[in-house]
Design a protein around this motif. Structure first.
Motif, PDB file in Angstrom:
ATOM      1  N   THR A 192      11.912  -1.494  -4.299  1.00 41.77           N
ATOM      2  CA  THR A 192      10.022  -1.426  -3.957  1.00 41.77           C
ATOM      3  C   THR A 192       9.131  -1.800  -4.994  1.00 41.77           C
ATOM      4  OG1 THR A 192      11.438   0.438  -2.983  1.00 41.77           O
ATOM      5  CG2 THR A 192       8.856   0.580  -3.528  1.00 41.77           C
ATOM      6  N   ARG A 193       7.949  -2.763  -3.462  1.00 37.82           N
ATOM      7  CA  ARG A 193       7.004  -3.144  -4.448  1.00 37.82           C
ATOM      8  C   ARG A 193       6.131  -2.766  -4.689  1.00 37.82           C
ATOM      9  NH1 ARG A 193       7.743  -9.526  -2.079  1.00 37.82           N
ATOM     10  NH2 ARG A 193      10.031  -9.695  -3.388  1.00 37.82           N
ATOM     11  N   ASP A 194       5.108  -2.330  -4.629  1.00 36.07           N
ATOM     12  CA  ASP A 194       3.826  -1.459  -4.712  1.00 36.07           C
ATOM     13  C   ASP A 194       2.997  -2.171  -4.289  1.00 36.07           C
ATOM     14  OD1 ASP A 194       1.800   0.808  -7.205  1.00 36.07           O
ATOM     15  OD2 ASP A 194       3.441   0.322  -5.359  1.00 36.07           O
ATOM     16  N   ALA A 195       2.071  -1.833  -3.838  1.00 33.97           N
ATOM     17  CA  ALA A 195       0.395  -1.955  -3.298  1.00 33.97           C
ATOM     18  C   ALA A 195       0.275  -3.464  -3.777  1.00 33.97           C
ATOM     19  CB  ALA A 195      -0.567  -1.246  -2.982  1.00 33.97           C
ATOM     20  N   GLY A 196      -0.068  -4.069  -2.646  1.00 33.14           N
ATOM     21  CA  GLY A 196      -0.815  -5.460  -3.326  1.00 33.14           C
ATOM     22  C   GLY A 196      -0.226  -6.300  -3.866  1.00 33.14           C
ATOM     23  N   ALA A 197       1.497  -6.537  -3.870  1.00 28.92           N
ATOM     24  CA  ALA A 197       2.999  -7.169  -3.222  1.00 28.92           C
ATOM     25  C   ALA A 197       3.447  -6.993  -2.508  1.00 28.92           C
ATOM     26  CB  ALA A 197       3.969  -7.491  -5.288  1.00 28.92           C
ATOM     27  N   HIS A 198       3.597  -7.003  -1.486  1.00 30.03           N
ATOM     28  CA  HIS A 198       4.318  -5.810  -0.621  1.00 30.03           C
ATOM     29  C   HIS A 198       5.240  -6.101  -0.072  1.00 30.03           C
ATOM     30  CE1 HIS A 198       0.502  -4.525  -0.417  1.00 30.03           C
ATOM     31  NE2 HIS A 198      -0.352  -4.944  -0.047  1.00 30.03           N
ATOM     32  N   SER A 199       6.449  -5.953   0.207  1.00 29.75           N
ATOM     33  CA  SER A 199       8.164  -6.544   0.735  1.00 29.75           C
ATOM     34  C   SER A 199       7.523  -6.691   2.050  1.00 29.75           C
ATOM     35  CB  SER A 199       9.052  -5.994   0.204  1.00 29.75           C
ATOM     36  OG  SER A 199       8.573  -4.029   1.115  1.00 29.75           O
TER      37      SER A 199
ATOM     38  N   PRO B 282      -4.865   3.949  12.643  1.00 27.59           N
ATOM     39  CA  PRO B 282      -5.733   3.562  11.774  1.00 27.59           C
ATOM     40  C   PRO B 282      -6.010   2.314  10.798  1.00 27.59           C
ATOM     41  CG  PRO B 282      -5.728   5.794  11.682  1.00 27.59           C
ATOM     42  CD  PRO B 282      -4.496   5.597  12.094  1.00 27.59           C
ATOM     43  N   ASP B 283      -6.608   1.616  10.594  1.00 26.95           N
ATOM     44  CA  ASP B 283      -6.412   0.394   9.778  1.00 26.95           C
ATOM     45  C   ASP B 283      -7.150   0.802   8.803  1.00 26.95           C
ATOM     46  OD1 ASP B 283      -6.308  -2.164   9.106  1.00 26.95           O
ATOM     47  OD2 ASP B 283      -7.890  -2.547   9.801  1.00 26.95           O
ATOM     48  N   PHE B 284      -5.489   1.133   7.921  1.00 29.08           N
ATOM     49  CA  PHE B 284      -5.496   1.672   6.334  1.00 29.08           C
ATOM     50  C   PHE B 284      -5.993   0.472   5.860  1.00 29.08           C
ATOM     51  CE2 PHE B 284      -3.135   5.078   8.818  1.00 29.08           C
ATOM     52  CZ  PHE B 284      -3.373   5.921   8.499  1.00 29.08           C
ATOM     53  N   ARG B 285      -6.794   0.870   4.457  1.00 35.82           N
ATOM     54  CA  ARG B 285      -6.809   0.340   3.631  1.00 35.82           C
ATOM     55  C   ARG B 285      -6.468   0.328   2.711  1.00 35.82           C
ATOM     56  NH1 ARG B 285     -10.687  -4.555   2.878  1.00 35.82           N
ATOM     57  NH2 ARG B 285     -11.376  -3.708   5.011  1.00 35.82           N
ATOM     58  N   LEU B 286      -5.479   0.112   1.593  1.00 34.97           N
ATOM     59  CA  LEU B 286      -5.301   0.510   0.660  1.00 34.97           C
ATOM     60  C   LEU B 286      -5.897   0.274  -0.686  1.00 34.97           C
ATOM     61  CD1 LEU B 286      -1.505  -1.622   1.248  1.00 34.97           C
ATOM     62  CD2 LEU B 286      -1.868   0.846   1.706  1.00 34.97           C
ATOM     63  N   ALA B 287      -5.366   0.329  -1.669  1.00 37.73           N
ATOM     64  CA  ALA B 287      -5.771   0.867  -3.086  1.00 37.73           C
ATOM     65  C   ALA B 287      -6.734  -0.587  -3.934  1.00 37.73           C
ATOM     66  CB  ALA B 287      -5.260   0.980  -4.496  1.00 37.73           C
ATOM     67  N   ASP B 288      -5.393  -2.529  -3.215  1.00 36.85           N
ATOM     68  CA  ASP B 288      -6.202  -3.278  -3.275  1.00 36.85           C
ATOM     69  C   ASP B 288      -6.889  -3.619  -2.474  1.00 36.85           C
ATOM     70  OD1 ASP B 288      -4.183  -3.526  -1.580  1.00 36.85           O
ATOM     71  OD2 ASP B 288      -2.992  -4.737  -2.773  1.00 36.85           O
ATOM     72  N   GLY B 289      -7.146  -3.275  -1.477  1.00 39.73           N
ATOM     73  CA  GLY B 289      -8.392  -3.518  -0.671  1.00 39.73           C
ATOM     74  C   GLY B 289      -7.500  -4.559   0.630  1.00 39.73           C
ATOM     75  N   THR B 290      -5.912  -4.642   0.656  1.00 42.11           N
ATOM     76  CA  THR B 290      -5.017  -5.248   2.216  1.00 42.11           C
ATOM     77  C   THR B 290      -5.664  -3.932   2.923  1.00 42.11           C
ATOM     78  OG1 THR B 290      -3.556  -6.051   0.340  1.00 42.11           O
ATOM     79  CG2 THR B 290      -3.228  -6.466   2.341  1.00 42.11           C
TER      80      THR B 290
ATOM     81  N   GLY C  55       2.132   2.844  -2.345  1.00 42.46           N
ATOM     82  CA  GLY C  55       1.421   3.152  -2.934  1.00 42.46           C
ATOM     83  C   GLY C  55      -0.104   3.853  -1.650  1.00 42.46           C
ATOM     84  N   PRO C  56      -1.308   4.628  -2.956  1.00 37.64           N
ATOM     85  CA  PRO C  56      -2.325   5.229  -1.885  1.00 37.64           C
ATOM     86  C   PRO C  56      -3.291   3.974  -1.205  1.00 37.64           C
ATOM     87  CG  PRO C  56      -2.424   5.085  -4.585  1.00 37.64           C
ATOM     88  CD  PRO C  56      -1.415   3.867  -4.541  1.00 37.64           C
ATOM     89  N   ALA C  57      -3.266   4.472  -0.084  1.00 40.55           N
ATOM     90  CA  ALA C  57      -4.730   4.293   0.095  1.00 40.55           C
ATOM     91  C   ALA C  57      -6.289   4.892   0.465  1.00 40.55           C
ATOM     92  CB  ALA C  57      -4.719   4.397   2.025  1.00 40.55           C
TER      93      ALA C  57
END
Length: 520
Positions: free
Chosen positions: A513-520, A413-421, A457-459
């Motif tokens: 490790t990078r959090d959602a919004g700064a993805h490694s 599924p096209d998960f959307r992260l907390a920052d909208g990515t 990070g959460p979706a």
């Protein structure tokens, strides 16, 4: 010597070339036709429907905006919520009602911009992929007709006249009458045709008259299809495939067949373009022989009913590309390339049988008519329409990866992260993606950081999951339900990562490790 030679510069060959080029492989595409343009690939004859899965593939590689522009579409498809599809398709000429699809019953469907099919042309698809291939360093040579394929344990050579094109691997994407398939000795088995189909652009006398009804029309003598574009017609005549490519269809012959099938006295005054096809349905017994592989129509053929051939071939290319690239680059785990045939051949067999079923339901006679009535009743139900949609769209496809989790083996599924990515945006570089929704796998993920993008990070809607590992082709390789972090979750991820991406990179430097919004 190139890493890979691809024979055929259609959508399947070009998509595969882009996948390999993205991974850093040296790729040469050989195409028989000297020029890319053809009226058979342009609107209206060349129009095709891309399924949601195929549209997702373009989105995951960042080429969807270019494809939409080339297709004359100003807005991206989809919406904020998973509304009913705009179109569903047909079965044996019997059209389904999109409003009858039970959206809640579709597996793991999330809101996003890619929730529907897309009408485009082969010309648009090929132009976008050709441009992308050039950016990625892929070489395309046109006017090259491959006549032989010779391989040994170390390499394979495609021969075209006096010219030789050596490579470490060769992939035949050269269509239903594949030269590569025959030259490499693939076994091609299946059923012979029941019909000759005709596709044409013609001038119809009295075009404003209702002599030929628009859309699909199943008749006692076959089926005809009148497209929205004036003079764009298709006819299916159950003659055992006798006329297919045996002679050039004349205007008089086409008029005679159309009159008999449609039950009208329609008159054709001019025929500008015409081609024939059949419902011959065959598949190779394997998709690989040594260093030669097949994808698209080279591996499987069937009638164009349901328009699934293009989508099936693009699925082949998406599945094969990252596996062949990992093999070329030397970090593929044992047996990875063999999973291509293991996963894609059953999907191909399902589509071939789906096409056979439609031919059986259309064949003139009382048995097919009775079958049409039964299928029509089932299609009138919500469950029946939903089932048909799942088969036509491919949303019911699931690879058997040996994991009982209901999401594993399906398209992610096209998960959307907390920052909208969105997940689709995280897959542009062709790596796998680990969505660490519970933030419990940072330490384990570092051992695969060059092959797997780790996102912690959460979706916005995690579907009750704690972590999801997505292969480069968008397939879920492993998933864990939300729970307190424990050893079993870490062990499960490491086993899946090792199986699909090779052993951990013990010599690679680690990064935080990078959090959602700064993805490694």
């Amino acid at each position: 010597m190139h890493d890979v030679v691809i024979v055929g510069a259609g959508p399947v060959g070009l998509f595969l070339a882009c996948e390999l080029g993205l991974a850093g492989c040296s790729v040469l595409v050989l195409e028989r036709d000297p020029e890319p343009g053809s009226p058979w690939r342009a609107d209206p004859i060349g129009m095709r429907g891309l399924s949601a899965a195929s549209v997702e593939a373009f989105d995951r590689r960042g080429t969807l905006p270019s494809l939409l522009k080339a297709s004359g579409i100003d807005e991206e498809p989809g919406a904020d919520g998973p509304a009913a599809p705009r179109s569903v398709g047909h079965f044996a000429g019997m059209t389904l009602d999109p409003a009858n699809v039970d959206i809640a019953a579709l597996p793991f469907r999330l809101p996003g911009p890619v929730t529907d099919s897309l009408m485009t042309s082969l010309e648009a698809v090929e132009s976008v992929l050709s441009e992308r291939a050039a950016v990625l360093g892929v070489e395309i040579r046109r006017g090259v007709t491959v006549s032989a394929v010779v391989q040994d344990e170390e390499s394979v050579v495609a021969r075209a006249g006096e010219d030789a094109y050596p490579a470490r691997w060769l992939v035949g994407c050269d269509g239903g009458r594949s030269t590569v398939r025959g030259a490499a000795g693939f076994e091609f088995v299946g059923t012979e045709p029941q019909l000759t189909g005709y596709t044409m652009l013609a001038t119809v006398a009295d075009p404003d008259a209702e002599t030929l009804r628009p859309g699909f029309n199943v008749t006692p003598n076959g089926m005809y299809l009148r497209m929205p574009t004036d003079g764009h017609l298709a006819v299916m005549d159950f003659d055992g495939g006798a006329y297919d490519r045996s002679r050039r269809p004349t205007r008089e012959h086409l008029q005679s067949v159309l009159r008999r099938v449609s039950g009208t006295d329609v008159t054709l005054t001019d025929v500008r373009l015409v081609s024939t096809f059949t419902d011959r349905a065959k598949q190779t017994t394997d998709y690989r022989r040594g260093r030669v592989l097949l994808a698209g129509d080279a591996a499987h053929i069937h009638s164009p009913l349901g328009a699934q051939g293009l989508n099936l071939g693009l699925g082949d290319a998406m599945n094969l590309g990252w596996k062949l690239a990992a093999t070329v680059r030397g970090h593929a785990p044992d047996g990875l390339l063999d999973t291509y045939a293991h996963e894609r051949r059953p999907i191909g067999a399902r589509v071939v049988d789906w096409a056979r079923a439609q031919s059986a339901a259309m064949k003139p006679g009382p048995y097919a008519q009775a079958l049409q009535a039964v299928i029509g009743d089932l299609m009138g139900t919500r469950d029946g329409t939903t089932y048909m949609y799942e088969r036509i769209s491919g949303s019911s496809n699931r690879y058997d990866l040996g994991d009982p989790h209901p999401l594993v083996g399906r398209g992610a599924p096209d998960f959307r992260l907390a920052d909208g990515t969105r997940l689709g945006e995280l897959m542009r570089d062709g790596r796998g993606v680990l969505l660490d929704l519970d933030r419990s796998l940072g330490g384990a993920a570092r051992a695969w950081e060059s092959r797997i993008r780790h996102v912690a990070g959460p979706a916005r809607d995690g579907l009750g999951l704690g972590a999801v590992l997505v292969r480069p082709d968008g397939t879920v390789a492993w998933a864990a339900d939300r729970a307190p972090a424990h050893t079993a979750t870490r062990d499960g991820f490491e086993r899946a990562a090792d199986r699909w991406f090779g052993g951990p990179e013990q010599t690679q430097p680690t990064q935080p490790t990078r959090d959602a919004g700064a993805h490694s």
